[in-house]
Write a protein that holds these residues in place. Sequence first.
Motif, PDB file in Angstrom:
ATOM      1  N   MET A   3      -0.458 -10.174   4.904  1.00 26.81           N
ATOM      2  CA  MET A   3      -1.450 -10.822   4.056  1.00 26.81           C
ATOM      3  C   MET A   3      -1.699 -12.254   4.524  1.00 26.81           C
ATOM      4  SD  MET A   3      -2.688  -8.623   2.003  1.00 26.81           S
ATOM      5  CE  MET A   3      -3.607  -9.642   0.901  1.00 26.81           C
ATOM      6  N   LYS A   4      -0.650 -12.921   5.038  1.00 29.93           N
ATOM      7  CA  LYS A   4      -0.852 -14.292   5.516  1.00 29.93           C
ATOM      8  C   LYS A   4      -1.844 -14.330   6.668  1.00 29.93           C
ATOM      9  CE  LYS A   4       3.595 -16.189   4.163  1.00 29.93           C
ATOM     10  NZ  LYS A   4       4.888 -16.692   4.613  1.00 29.93           N
ATOM     11  N   GLU A   5      -1.764 -13.321   7.538  1.00 33.46           N
ATOM     12  CA  GLU A   5      -2.636 -13.271   8.709  1.00 33.46           C
ATOM     13  C   GLU A   5      -4.103 -13.131   8.310  1.00 33.46           C
ATOM     14  OE1 GLU A   5      -3.284 -10.296  12.508  1.00 33.46           O
ATOM     15  OE2 GLU A   5      -1.281 -10.434  11.625  1.00 33.46           O
ATOM     16  N   PHE A   6      -4.396 -12.340   7.293  1.00 30.31           N
ATOM     17  CA  PHE A   6      -5.780 -12.067   6.888  1.00 30.31           C
ATOM     18  C   PHE A   6      -6.148 -12.731   5.566  1.00 30.31           C
ATOM     19  CE2 PHE A   6      -4.326  -8.188   9.193  1.00 30.31           C
ATOM     20  CZ  PHE A   6      -5.088  -8.374  10.331  1.00 30.31           C
ATOM     21  N   GLU A   7      -5.404 -13.734   5.178  1.00 28.46           N
ATOM     22  CA  GLU A   7      -5.530 -14.362   3.863  1.00 28.46           C
ATOM     23  C   GLU A   7      -6.961 -14.716   3.466  1.00 28.46           C
ATOM     24  OE1 GLU A   7      -3.274 -17.967   1.476  1.00 28.46           O
ATOM     25  OE2 GLU A   7      -3.044 -17.786   3.632  1.00 28.46           O
TER      26      GLU A   7
ATOM     27  N   ARG B 232      -9.787  -8.327   3.909  1.00 22.89           N
ATOM     28  CA  ARG B 232      -8.356  -8.384   4.249  1.00 22.89           C
ATOM     29  C   ARG B 232      -7.603  -7.103   3.913  1.00 22.89           C
ATOM     30  NH1 ARG B 232      -9.088 -12.482   0.511  1.00 22.89           N
ATOM     31  NH2 ARG B 232      -8.481 -11.930  -1.601  1.00 22.89           N
ATOM     32  N   TYR B 233      -7.941  -6.437   2.812  1.00 22.67           N
ATOM     33  CA  TYR B 233      -7.209  -5.232   2.427  1.00 22.67           C
ATOM     34  C   TYR B 233      -7.515  -4.079   3.383  1.00 22.67           C
ATOM     35  CZ  TYR B 233      -6.503  -8.084  -1.677  1.00 22.67           C
ATOM     36  OH  TYR B 233      -6.178  -9.127  -2.516  1.00 22.67           O
ATOM     37  N   ASN B 234      -8.752  -4.016   3.867  1.00 27.10           N
ATOM     38  CA  ASN B 234      -9.104  -3.016   4.878  1.00 27.10           C
ATOM     39  C   ASN B 234      -8.331  -3.278   6.169  1.00 27.10           C
ATOM     40  OD1 ASN B 234     -10.962  -1.646   3.290  1.00 27.10           O
ATOM     41  ND2 ASN B 234     -12.634  -3.005   3.891  1.00 27.10           N
ATOM     42  N   LEU B 235      -8.267  -4.534   6.564  1.00 26.77           N
ATOM     43  CA  LEU B 235      -7.574  -4.888   7.804  1.00 26.77           C
ATOM     44  C   LEU B 235      -6.075  -4.593   7.711  1.00 26.77           C
ATOM     45  CD1 LEU B 235      -9.456  -8.227   8.555  1.00 26.77           C
ATOM     46  CD2 LEU B 235      -9.731  -6.033   9.731  1.00 26.77           C
ATOM     47  N   VAL B 236      -5.478  -4.896   6.575  1.00 33.13           N
ATOM     48  CA  VAL B 236      -4.050  -4.611   6.378  1.00 33.13           C
ATOM     49  C   VAL B 236      -3.824  -3.103   6.416  1.00 33.13           C
ATOM     50  CG1 VAL B 236      -2.127  -4.744   4.760  1.00 33.13           C
ATOM     51  CG2 VAL B 236      -3.566  -6.739   5.130  1.00 33.13           C
ATOM     52  N   SER B 237      -4.723  -2.339   5.790  1.00 37.03           N
ATOM     53  CA  SER B 237      -4.612  -0.884   5.791  1.00 37.03           C
ATOM     54  C   SER B 237      -4.665  -0.342   7.219  1.00 37.03           C
ATOM     55  CB  SER B 237      -5.731  -0.274   4.947  1.00 37.03           C
ATOM     56  OG  SER B 237      -5.685   1.123   4.994  1.00 37.03           O
TER      57      SER B 237
ATOM     58  N   LYS C  44      -3.956  -1.979   9.960  1.00 34.16           N
ATOM     59  CA  LYS C  44      -2.765  -2.431  10.678  1.00 34.16           C
ATOM     60  C   LYS C  44      -1.551  -1.556  10.331  1.00 34.16           C
ATOM     61  CE  LYS C  44      -0.900  -6.584  12.457  1.00 34.16           C
ATOM     62  NZ  LYS C  44      -1.324  -7.878  12.874  1.00 34.16           N
ATOM     63  N   MET C  45      -1.557  -0.954   9.147  1.00 36.05           N
ATOM     64  CA  MET C  45      -0.462  -0.073   8.720  1.00 36.05           C
ATOM     65  C   MET C  45      -0.788   1.392   9.032  1.00 36.05           C
ATOM     66  SD  MET C  45       0.386  -1.840   5.067  1.00 36.05           S
ATOM     67  CE  MET C  45       1.831  -0.856   4.738  1.00 36.05           C
ATOM     68  N   ASN C  46      -1.713   1.596   9.961  1.00 37.31           N
ATOM     69  CA  ASN C  46      -2.130   2.949  10.352  1.00 37.31           C
ATOM     70  C   ASN C  46      -2.629   3.772   9.172  1.00 37.31           C
ATOM     71  OD1 ASN C  46      -1.476   2.484  13.075  1.00 37.31           O
ATOM     72  ND2 ASN C  46       0.669   2.954  12.645  1.00 37.31           N
ATOM     73  N   LYS C  47      -3.304   3.111   8.257  1.00 37.56           N
ATOM     74  CA  LYS C  47      -3.919   3.758   7.078  1.00 37.56           C
ATOM     75  C   LYS C  47      -2.919   4.553   6.240  1.00 37.56           C
ATOM     76  CE  LYS C  47      -8.548   3.429   8.465  1.00 37.56           C
ATOM     77  NZ  LYS C  47      -9.582   2.982   7.647  1.00 37.56           N
ATOM     78  N   GLN C  48      -1.652   4.122   6.213  1.00 39.82           N
ATOM     79  CA  GLN C  48      -0.654   4.768   5.354  1.00 39.82           C
ATOM     80  C   GLN C  48      -1.020   4.588   3.886  1.00 39.82           C
ATOM     81  OE1 GLN C  48       2.858   2.718   7.020  1.00 39.82           O
ATOM     82  NE2 GLN C  48       3.783   4.759   7.065  1.00 39.82           N
TER      83      GLN C  48
ATOM     84  N   MET D  58      -5.080   0.580  -2.798  1.00 36.73           N
ATOM     85  CA  MET D  58      -3.652   0.574  -3.140  1.00 36.73           C
ATOM     86  C   MET D  58      -3.009  -0.748  -2.714  1.00 36.73           C
ATOM     87  SD  MET D  58      -2.759   4.483  -2.016  1.00 36.73           S
ATOM     88  CE  MET D  58      -0.997   4.349  -2.180  1.00 36.73           C
ATOM     89  N   ILE D  59      -3.381  -1.224  -1.535  1.00 33.31           N
ATOM     90  CA  ILE D  59      -2.830  -2.483  -1.027  1.00 33.31           C
ATOM     91  C   ILE D  59      -3.260  -3.642  -1.923  1.00 33.31           C
ATOM     92  CG2 ILE D  59      -2.925  -4.119   0.899  1.00 33.31           C
ATOM     93  CD1 ILE D  59      -3.120  -1.583   2.726  1.00 33.31           C
ATOM     94  N   CYS D  60      -4.531  -3.649  -2.296  1.00 35.87           N
ATOM     95  CA  CYS D  60      -5.043  -4.707  -3.179  1.00 35.87           C
ATOM     96  C   CYS D  60      -4.311  -4.717  -4.512  1.00 35.87           C
ATOM     97  CB  CYS D  60      -6.540  -4.493  -3.398  1.00 35.87           C
ATOM     98  SG  CYS D  60      -7.264  -5.639  -4.565  1.00 35.87           S
ATOM     99  N   GLN D  61      -4.161  -3.548  -5.122  1.00 37.69           N
ATOM    100  CA  GLN D  61      -3.487  -3.482  -6.422  1.00 37.69           C
ATOM    101  C   GLN D  61      -2.031  -3.923  -6.322  1.00 37.69           C
ATOM    102  OE1 GLN D  61      -4.313   0.584  -7.512  1.00 37.69           O
ATOM    103  NE2 GLN D  61      -6.088  -0.023  -8.730  1.00 37.69           N
ATOM    104  N   ARG D  62      -1.347  -3.465  -5.287  1.00 39.03           N
ATOM    105  CA  ARG D  62       0.065  -3.834  -5.129  1.00 39.03           C
ATOM    106  C   ARG D  62       0.200  -5.333  -4.898  1.00 39.03           C
ATOM    107  NH1 ARG D  62       4.833  -1.493  -5.308  1.00 39.03           N
ATOM    108  NH2 ARG D  62       6.446  -2.198  -3.901  1.00 39.03           N
ATOM    109  N   TRP D  63      -0.705  -5.907  -4.115  1.00 40.41           N
ATOM    110  CA  TRP D  63      -0.646  -7.337  -3.842  1.00 40.41           C
ATOM    111  C   TRP D  63      -0.906  -8.148  -5.113  1.00 40.41           C
ATOM    112  CZ3 TRP D  63       1.182 -10.613  -0.480  1.00 40.41           C
ATOM    113  CH2 TRP D  63       0.767 -11.937  -0.535  1.00 40.41           C
ATOM    114  N   THR D  64      -1.967  -7.799  -5.821  1.00 37.71           N
ATOM    115  CA  THR D  64      -2.356  -8.615  -6.984  1.00 37.71           C
ATOM    116  C   THR D  64      -1.431  -8.442  -8.185  1.00 37.71           C
ATOM    117  OG1 THR D  64      -3.951  -6.941  -7.654  1.00 37.71           O
ATOM    118  CG2 THR D  64      -4.800  -8.768  -6.375  1.00 37.71           C
ATOM    119  N   ASN D  65      -0.724  -7.326  -8.261  1.00 41.21           N
ATOM    120  CA  ASN D  65       0.134  -7.090  -9.423  1.00 41.21           C
ATOM    121  C   ASN D  65       1.624  -7.263  -9.162  1.00 41.21           C
ATOM    122  OD1 ASN D  65      -1.896  -6.411 -11.363  1.00 41.21           O
ATOM    123  ND2 ASN D  65      -2.189  -4.526 -10.230  1.00 41.21           N
ATOM    124  N   ILE D  66       2.044  -7.196  -7.908  1.00 37.02           N
ATOM    125  CA  ILE D  66       3.481  -7.221  -7.638  1.00 37.02           C
ATOM    126  C   ILE D  66       3.881  -8.202  -6.539  1.00 37.02           C
ATOM    127  CG2 ILE D  66       5.454  -5.804  -6.910  1.00 37.02           C
ATOM    128  CD1 ILE D  66       3.859  -3.376  -8.055  1.00 37.02           C
TER     129      ILE D  66
END
Length: 144
Positions: A1-5, A10-15, A17-21, A26-34
């Motif tokens: 997240m720091k890289e694409f802050e 950013r959430y598409n890029l992180v997805s 980078k994680m090979n769309k796992q 899901m990434i957005c929700q996990r980031w904003t809530n946890i």
Amino acid sequence: MKEFEHHPNRYNLVSEKMNKQFSPKMICQRWTNILDPRLCHDSFDETEKLYLIEWVKKYKIQNPSADKIPWKTLILEMKDKFGKLRSENKVKNFWHSKQRQKGRNPSGINHDISYSPQYNNGQESSEIKRDPKMEIPALINLSK
């Protein structure tokens, strides 16, 4: 997240980078809530609880036709007042659990174990029919 802050996708890029796992949503929700390090995960203290309850009551009085509560506005006001950033989920869950508690009796438990809906045929009536097998004398005889 720091890289694409500051990147708009950013959430598409992180997805990617994680090979769309995980999906971007899901990434957005996990980031904003946890995972967001700015979030405070401690329980609400009494002053925060009272502030939240009073804020929502006041909002509903001032906006009687509004069907939604502006949670993000409340969260930012709480952050300014208490210095703690709370996730929207945490604030909403607290509020809705309080609303459910208001609808129950204080303990939230139906102590009448002899009541069974099958004996009332789904009808609301002034007299509750009881399951004879669940009456105290029947239960005492079963234990012998």
